[in-house]
Design an enzyme around this catalytic site. Structure first.
Site, PDB file in Angstrom:
ATOM      1  N   GLY A 169       0.903  -1.323  -0.147  1.00  0.00           N
ATOM      2  CA  GLY A 169       0.124   0.064   0.171  1.00  0.00           C
ATOM      3  C   GLY A 169       0.836   1.410  -0.106  1.00  0.00           C
ATOM      4  N   GLU A 204      -3.496   3.864 -13.157  1.00  0.00           N
ATOM      5  CA  GLU A 204      -4.737   3.284 -13.579  1.00  0.00           C
ATOM      6  C   GLU A 204      -6.018   3.784 -13.133  1.00  0.00           C
ATOM      7  OE1 GLU A 204      -2.847  -0.588 -12.199  1.00  0.00           O
ATOM      8  OE2 GLU A 204      -4.122  -0.361 -10.368  1.00  0.00           O
ATOM      9  N   HIS A 212     -11.164  -6.064  -2.140  1.00  0.00           N
ATOM     10  CA  HIS A 212      -9.754  -6.449  -2.236  1.00  0.00           C
ATOM     11  C   HIS A 212     -10.036  -7.999  -1.944  1.00  0.00           C
ATOM     12  CE1 HIS A 212      -5.375  -5.780  -2.080  1.00  0.00           C
ATOM     13  NE2 HIS A 212      -5.489  -7.191  -1.842  1.00  0.00           N
ATOM     14  N   HIS A 239      -4.197   1.705   2.767  1.00  0.00           N
ATOM     15  CA  HIS A 239      -3.945   0.494   1.577  1.00  0.00           C
ATOM     16  C   HIS A 239      -3.516  -0.711   2.446  1.00  0.00           C
ATOM     17  CE1 HIS A 239      -5.346   3.540  -1.389  1.00  0.00           C
ATOM     18  NE2 HIS A 239      -4.501   4.370  -1.014  1.00  0.00           N
ATOM     19  N   GLU A 279      -3.711 -11.124  -6.299  1.00  0.00           N
ATOM     20  CA  GLU A 279      -4.672 -10.098  -5.924  1.00  0.00           C
ATOM     21  C   GLU A 279      -5.400  -9.626  -6.763  1.00  0.00           C
ATOM     22  OE1 GLU A 279      -2.813  -7.565  -2.987  1.00  0.00           O
ATOM     23  OE2 GLU A 279      -1.871  -9.297  -1.677  1.00  0.00           O
ATOM     24  N   GLU A 293      -1.877  -7.423  -8.424  1.00  0.00           N
ATOM     25  CA  GLU A 293      -0.387  -7.982  -8.461  1.00  0.00           C
ATOM     26  C   GLU A 293      -0.531  -9.548  -7.742  1.00  0.00           C
ATOM     27  OE1 GLU A 293       1.705  -5.699  -5.433  1.00  0.00           O
ATOM     28  OE2 GLU A 293       0.248  -6.009  -3.781  1.00  0.00           O
ATOM     29  N   ASN A 295       1.890 -11.898  -4.965  1.00  0.00           N
ATOM     30  CA  ASN A 295       2.799 -11.935  -3.948  1.00  0.00           C
ATOM     31  C   ASN A 295       3.480 -13.414  -4.005  1.00  0.00           C
ATOM     32  OD1 ASN A 295       0.216 -10.100  -2.205  1.00  0.00           O
ATOM     33  ND2 ASN A 295       2.165  -9.277  -2.824  1.00  0.00           N
ATOM     34  N   ARG A 297       5.170 -15.177  -2.288  1.00  0.00           N
ATOM     35  CA  ARG A 297       5.713 -15.639  -1.042  1.00  0.00           C
ATOM     36  C   ARG A 297       4.366 -16.018  -0.141  1.00  0.00           C
ATOM     37  NH1 ARG A 297       3.240 -11.379   1.555  1.00  0.00           N
ATOM     38  NH2 ARG A 297       3.422  -9.214   0.576  1.00  0.00           N
ATOM     39  N   ARG A 343      -5.301  -8.227  12.739  1.00  0.00           N
ATOM     40  CA  ARG A 343      -3.924  -8.183  13.080  1.00  0.00           C
ATOM     41  C   ARG A 343      -4.007  -7.397  14.317  1.00  0.00           C
ATOM     42  NH1 ARG A 343      -0.981  -6.953   7.280  1.00  0.00           N
ATOM     43  NH2 ARG A 343      -2.194  -8.679   5.936  1.00  0.00           N
TER      44      ARG A 343
END
Length: 461
Positions: A169, A204, A212, A239, A279, A293, A295, A297, A343
């Site tokens: 983000g 974009e 998301h 973000h 994503e 994108e 990721n 990992r 989190r």
């Protein structure tokens, strides 16, 4: 009890909660874990839990980013594999390549796949060629503000300008008209150069009411790509994700199938191996979805997928890297129940500013159906040097309502003192009508903050 010295040793090249998660995962497979640590982290639980712990020098700055030092430690210790976790060097192809060149297994995709997805310009072009929907916008880097204005005139406002090399983000700005774009572009470009060493920018279309949604994939040794369902990561501040859940309350079976098919195509396009996440941004109004994108990992939010699929992603990563049989069949995973991850940060629960300091009280909830992935205990110090993520609360119930109820109880029973945390914010979020109804988008936290500010204003009049 530690495993005998002839058992393969796996280096965990990370810190905090993910390092402890990986150490436990390594040991659960009967392997030995080697932890590396910065001096400020020497008292954290992952250091003591590992079979072997090696202190790193911070002469070059952040030691978890020191490729040469990490590879030297791995080579000297005779490790069989290196697991990078997430963040730090996990998506740096140079580290993956250096590990492999040292004759050590890399727990993750190869350097070529990391490189292909690490640049937002190239990855977007690659996905478009592979038939994966991409967000309308510039197909090449935007060199300057005039180029940005020209691209925006074709895309239409609002637009998002973001760093090609950025992530998490960071390096993103939203412009709703030409004046705002001109005012923000150069500042964003300068910030990108400072943060990521690369001023390359993309422009974009900005999806106003966005969900998301991401798909967990796993690439097998024979080239098969498995989809493990979606995670909804729409609860974000600046973000950055705060809450994730699986499955998404927004996604129906048809959309899930289409998202999974697109994610599998994305993985196949780069011959992906191991755990990865594709994503997407989904227009909550029209249902259109676009590639954001990939990721390359393990994700912070991987536990919710583990809960609803019954697949231990870390164990499967290790098995694949060490040429051991994995548990996967040939088809996509079936989902069971509902899981929500929260989190827990050491931060001001209103402004979300970091709150470093010593933890004086740490009491984790012990509730059936609730998993705590933590990186700290009482007496530990939260350093200003690193991200203030303390722990993750993962609630898994037979349905979404049950998962929310478990999460509410877990947040109430999690006691942390000595530093500020976002637990009070999480408690408010879990009873917010939009969240409870599952009818939210990426603006939820800003809307909640706005409501709170208005309530304060009303109490003063």
């Amino acid at each position: 009890m530690s495993a005998p010295p002839d058992v393969p040793l796996v280096m965990v090249a990370n810190r905090g909660e993910i390092a402890l998660r990986l150490v436990r995962g390594v040991q659960a497979l009967g392997l030995r874990a080697l932890a590396v640590y910065d001096a400020v982290d020497q008292d954290l639980p992952f250091v003591g839990r590992a079979d072997i712990s090696v202190a790193l020098s911070d002469e070059k700055g952040v030691p978890y980013m020191d490729v040469d030092q990490l590879v030297d430690v791995a080579r000297t210790a005779g490790v069989a594999a290196v697991h990078p976790g997430y963040g730090f060097l996990s998506e740096k192809p140079g580290f993956a390549d250096a590990v492999v060149q040292a004759g050590i297994a890399w727990v993750g995709p190869d350097a070529a796949a990391i490189t292909a997805m690490g640049d937002k310009v190239r990855s977007k072009q690659l996905m478009a060629k592979s038939g994966v929907p991409v967000v309308p916008g510039s197909v090449a880097p935007v060199p300057d503000v005039e180029g940005a204005v020209s691209a925006a005139s074709e895309t239409g406002y609002p637009v998002m300008v973001k760093s090609s090399a950025g992530g998490g983000g960071m390096g993103m700005v939203i412009a709703r008209d030409e004046e705002e774009l001109r005012a923000q572009f150069e500042q964003a470009q300068t910030r990108a150069g400072r943060l990521f060493g690369d001023p390359t920018m993309l422009l974009e279309r900005y999806v106003e009411h966005a969900r998301h949604i991401e798909i967990q994939i796993f690439g097998l040794a024979d080239g098969t790509i498995i989809a493990l369902g979606e995670r909804d990561c729409s609860v974000q501040r600046r973000h950055q994700k705060v809450v994730e859940e699986a499955p998404s309350p927004f996604v129906d079976d048809d959309l899930r199938r289409r998202l999974s098919d697109a994610a599998v195509r994305a993985g196949a396009a780069i011959a992906y191996r191991g755990a990865g996440t594709v994503e997407f941004v989904v227009d909550a109004t029209t249902g259109e979805f676009f590639f954001l994108e990939m990721n390359t990992r393990l994700q912070v939010e991987h536990p919710v997928t583990e809960c609803v699929t019954g697949v231990d992603l870390v164990a499967e990563q290790l098995r694949l890297a060490l040429d051991r049989p994995t548990v996967f069949g040939s088809g996509n995973a079936e989902l069971t129940g509902h899981a929500i991850e929260l989190r827990v940060y050491a931060e001001d629960p209103i402004r979300f500013f970091p709150s470093p300091g010593q933890i004086t009280v740490w009491h984790e909830p012990a509730i059936e159906g609730v998993r705590i992935d933590a990186g700290y205990v009482a007496g530990n110090t939260v350093s200003r040097k690193y991200d203030p993520l303390l722990a993750k609360i993962v609630a898994h119930g037979p349905d979404r309502s049950a998962a929310i109820a478990l999460a509410i109880r877990a947040v109430a029973e999690f006691k942390i003192e000595g530093v500020q945390t976002n637990l009070p914010f999480l408690a408010r979020l879990l009873v917010d009508p939009q969240f409870v109804a599952g009818k939210y988008d990426t603006s939820l936290i800003s809307v909640m903050s706005s409501k709170k500010d208005k309530a304060k204003e009303g109490s003063l009049t």
